[in-house]
Design an enzyme around this catalytic site. Sequence first.
Site, PDB file in Angstrom:
ATOM      1  N   HIS A  94     -16.010  -0.789  18.198  1.00 18.31           N
ATOM      2  CA  HIS A  94     -16.303   0.248  17.210  1.00 18.31           C
ATOM      3  C   HIS A  94     -16.029   1.641  17.771  1.00 18.31           C
ATOM      4  O   HIS A  94     -15.725   2.568  17.020  1.00 18.31           O
ATOM      5  CB  HIS A  94     -17.780   0.124  16.801  1.00 18.31           C
ATOM      6  N   CYS A 147     -21.355  -1.304  10.131  1.00 17.73           N
ATOM      7  CA  CYS A 147     -19.923  -0.991   9.947  1.00 17.73           C
ATOM      8  C   CYS A 147     -19.222  -2.150   9.252  1.00 17.73           C
ATOM      9  O   CYS A 147     -19.309  -3.284   9.708  1.00 17.73           O
ATOM     10  CB  CYS A 147     -19.282  -0.730  11.308  1.00 17.73           C
ATOM     11  N   HIS A 173      -9.079   2.280  12.919  1.00 18.46           N
ATOM     12  CA  HIS A 173      -8.272   1.512  11.972  1.00 18.46           C
ATOM     13  C   HIS A 173      -7.223   2.393  11.306  1.00 18.46           C
ATOM     14  O   HIS A 173      -7.355   3.606  11.254  1.00 18.46           O
ATOM     15  CB  HIS A 173      -9.156   0.871  10.897  1.00 18.46           C
ATOM     16  N   ASN A 197      -5.604   7.680   9.054  1.00 19.37           N
ATOM     17  CA  ASN A 197      -6.389   8.900   8.881  1.00 19.37           C
ATOM     18  C   ASN A 197      -7.504   8.860   9.898  1.00 19.37           C
ATOM     19  O   ASN A 197      -8.345   7.970   9.861  1.00 19.37           O
ATOM     20  CB  ASN A 197      -7.008   8.968   7.478  1.00 19.37           C
ATOM     21  N   SER A 208     -13.251   7.415   6.272  1.00 20.45           N
ATOM     22  CA  SER A 208     -14.620   7.117   5.863  1.00 20.45           C
ATOM     23  C   SER A 208     -15.340   6.199   6.836  1.00 20.45           C
ATOM     24  O   SER A 208     -16.492   5.850   6.628  1.00 20.45           O
ATOM     25  CB  SER A 208     -14.624   6.521   4.453  1.00 20.45           C
ATOM     26  N   HIS A 254     -14.707   3.355  12.878  1.00 24.17           N
ATOM     27  CA  HIS A 254     -14.107   2.191  13.535  1.00 24.17           C
ATOM     28  C   HIS A 254     -12.591   2.392  13.564  1.00 24.17           C
ATOM     29  O   HIS A 254     -11.996   2.693  12.537  1.00 24.17           O
ATOM     30  CB  HIS A 254     -14.468   0.900  12.778  1.00 24.17           C
ATOM     31  N   GLN A 300      -3.902   2.012   8.046  1.00 26.25           N
ATOM     32  CA  GLN A 300      -3.623   1.349   6.789  1.00 26.25           C
ATOM     33  C   GLN A 300      -2.137   1.044   6.669  1.00 26.25           C
ATOM     34  O   GLN A 300      -1.306   1.634   7.352  1.00 26.25           O
ATOM     35  CB  GLN A 300      -4.064   2.217   5.610  1.00 26.25           C
ATOM     36  N   CYS A 315     -16.465  -3.892  11.769  1.00 19.54           N
ATOM     37  CA  CYS A 315     -16.782  -4.575  13.019  1.00 19.54           C
ATOM     38  C   CYS A 315     -16.707  -6.104  12.835  1.00 19.54           C
ATOM     39  O   CYS A 315     -16.959  -6.614  11.746  1.00 19.54           O
ATOM     40  CB  CYS A 315     -18.183  -4.183  13.503  1.00 19.54           C
TER      41      CYS A 315
HETATM   42  O1  LIG Z   1      -8.391   4.430   1.716  1.00 19.59           O
HETATM   43  P1  LIG Z   1      -9.404   5.370   2.304  1.00 19.59           P
HETATM   44  O2  LIG Z   1      -9.328   5.470   3.788  1.00 19.59           O
HETATM   45  O3  LIG Z   1     -10.788   5.100   1.831  1.00 19.59           O
HETATM   46  O4  LIG Z   1      -9.017   6.814   1.683  1.00 19.59           O
HETATM   47  C1  LIG Z   1      -8.381   7.831   2.391  1.00 19.59           C
HETATM   48  O5  LIG Z   1      -7.001   7.554   2.575  1.00 19.59           O
HETATM   49  C2  LIG Z   1      -6.222   7.467   1.384  1.00 19.59           C
HETATM   50  C3  LIG Z   1      -4.774   7.269   1.779  1.00 19.59           C
HETATM   51  O6  LIG Z   1      -4.322   8.271   2.647  1.00 19.59           O
HETATM   52  C4  LIG Z   1      -6.381   8.715   0.512  1.00 19.59           C
HETATM   53  O7  LIG Z   1      -5.735   8.518  -0.726  1.00 19.59           O
HETATM   54  C5  LIG Z   1      -7.853   9.028   0.268  1.00 19.59           C
HETATM   55  O8  LIG Z   1      -7.974  10.251  -0.434  1.00 19.59           O
HETATM   56  C6  LIG Z   1      -8.578   9.111   1.615  1.00 19.59           C
HETATM   57  O9  LIG Z   1      -9.949   9.363   1.405  1.00 19.59           O
END
Ligand SMILES: O=P(O)(O)O[C@H]1O[C@H](CO)[C@@H](O)[C@H](O)[C@H]1O
Lengths: 358, 358
Positions: A125, A52, A176, A163, A171, A174, A178, A55
């Site tokens: 994790h 990961c 997290h 997300n 993706s 873990h 943004q 981590c």
């Molecule tokens: O930045 P990440 O997590 O790889 O990407 C994810 O979040 C982003 C922001 O919401 C989006 O634009 C991407 O399509 C999504 O896959």
Amino acid sequence: NQEFDQNEQPHRRRNPLSGDWVLVSPHRAKRPWQGLEEPPARERLPEHDAGCYLCPGNRRIQGANNPDYRGPWVFDNDFPALKPDGAALKPDGAAQQSQDTAQDPLFASDSVRGLSRVICYSESHSATLATLGQQKVAALIDTWCREYQRLGQEYLWVQVFENKGAINGCSNPHPHGQIWASDRLPTLVAREDQQQRHYTDEHGSKLLLDYAEREWQAQQRLVCHNQDWLALVPYWACWPFETLVLPRFAVQRMPELTGDQRSSLAALLSELSVRYDNLFQTPFPYSMGWHGAPFDGEHQGHWQLHCHFYPPLLRSASVRKFMVGYEMLAESQRDLTPEQAAALLRQQPTQHYLLKEP
Amino acid sequence: NQEFDQNEQPHRRRNPLSGDWVLVSPHRAKRPWQGLEEPPARERLPEHDAGCYLCPGNRRIQGANNPDYRGPWVFDNDFPALKPDGAALKPDGAAQQSQDTAQDPLFASDSVRGLSRVICYSESHSATLATLGQQKVAALIDTWCREYQRLGQEYLWVQVFENKGAINGCSNPHPHGQIWASDRLPTLVAREDQQQRHYTDEHGSKLLLDYAEREWQAQQRLVCHNQDWLALVPYWACWPFETLVLPRFAVQRMPELTGDQRSSLAALLSELSVRYDNLFQTPFPYSMGWHGAPFDGEHQGHWQLHCHFYPPLLRSASVRKFMVGYEMLAESQRDLTPEQAAALLRQQPTQHYLLKEP
Ligand SMILES: O=P(O)(O)O[C@H]1O[C@H](CO)[C@@H](O)[C@H](O)[C@H]1O
Ligand SMILES: O=P(O)(O)O[C@H]1O[C@H](CO)[C@@H](O)[C@H](O)[C@H]1O
């Protein structure tokens, strides 16, 4: 004349934050689903995963090494969608002022400056917002507040979001979120700004504070609450189990929250995310994020801080709502009513299904 | 001062049909993808599937039997999102007039009357828009026109659309689309109406006719064309390989197309969908649909008929773009530029990869 039954009859409801309508088709919840079933989310993950890139102590894709962090940890995204150095550069034909309508109306462009950060919620994790526990969620809220404070000095808009779940574009499991900051007000935020401003001009009060009071009186769309906060399925929800987290007091921006208000928020977010997980006995996927007044040095009294949860699941851990076709071309559409969704979330126990005592 | 490189530098572009901005982050196309990979779409299906509720002669879920149809066939959806009998019923507190802002601003609702129909493109279970061939696509266009003509007499708005591919919410691979008609103008359509009207008021010409001419001159975003039609990746595209199909002549509504214009449209739609399939050598998932002037008895000279394709794939048959998080809370974001996407689609052969001669 027949009476109108909102649990049976198609109708539309209006979102006062966006001005958009949503088509509600409650009778349609009965249709069988023969489409895509999502793979089950993995419930039990290791505490530490050597593969990961989030981590503690591991090496990231671009070669940096993660520190041996404990609790929330924030760093700059290795693949940022926004960059801090775009300032001096202007796209072809872009006006000096953002969103200047004197531009070519068919090919309007704009420069943008900003940055993208990643915020790990925990060194573990396998943790999620639902299983972190209230104290660690409180530490996360403090970290959000610090980032808002710092980034708000340089950027007009700071978007904190998460997300969760592979089916929702995440993706890495873990835990997290943004933080994307920019010197432009994003489209959907500009719309909320305008709608809230218009309401305050008309009524002299805050749209979302009035709304919280009305929902508190009505009760039927509430999911959970405490003295400071409400979580509810809004009257105009698009996503099946969409919720809105609202303060019961006036506040423009997250860093303005007092210590007590942060603690009560941690309690509410923990409870809401446990209810989500318990609904379909699965780590509930969602996108969530915060909206508050932009950092333009103004008071922005029409703004009220709030948080949106947009979860895609519809009927079970494997059957989601697709926002496609009619939704992309015409108008959002939902099956069960917001009142039905709120009742289902209210019925859930507040102890997490994975953390039950033997 | 450095020059602005739109293939490297983050910037924003404005969609003149919606008024929304999109964040373009071209440099981000380089990031590795570790998230969900979609299961491959099945390429070879039987001509007839006894378990398919859309194949000729089969029994549907609610018990009706399909006729032994050949070519396009239209019937009422067994689980419609809109119903024709909602007219007399008004939700609580709903004003008599649609979208009347004199309503309670926090709990605005509206009745809606309409219907949902399903349109099978072909008796063949294995066909798609890309493999039907031009003649059968022409028959589909004629059927769309007849439905518009008929439903437009009763309903203000007729939405023709198709969801293709399981990852895009389609629950049955049998080639089919949908038609939802309603007595209300849906949210996204109302926005396009307003934007086109505003442009015509300002410039005296049609927004999308001027735009088609500008793109024809510029060439760089064109995918394919003939004497009557253009398919292009719009300057403001959100989805990686989003396209817009535009007539090169003034026309408000689909049934107004001449026989020749229908034939040339069939040729263009066939070519565009073959290019899509060839791009990642897969039956390309998408949502597509038509917008034209509402059926309100007015001329609506600002309206120009057009078709949107919104395909989710980003890098390969199994890696899609997720519109989550920042996109749901702030603003749409894309990686590769529209110009790069158009170039990739232009490079594709016009013969379908599954139909190659030995
Ligand atoms: O930045 P990440 O997590 O790889 O990407 C994810 O979040 C982003 C922001 O919401 C989006 O634009 C991407 O399509 C999504 O896959
Ligand atoms: O009617 P279908 O094909 O079963 O359903 C599909 O298309 C509808 C219209 O775009 C959407 O509302 C649904 O979420 C989607 O699953």
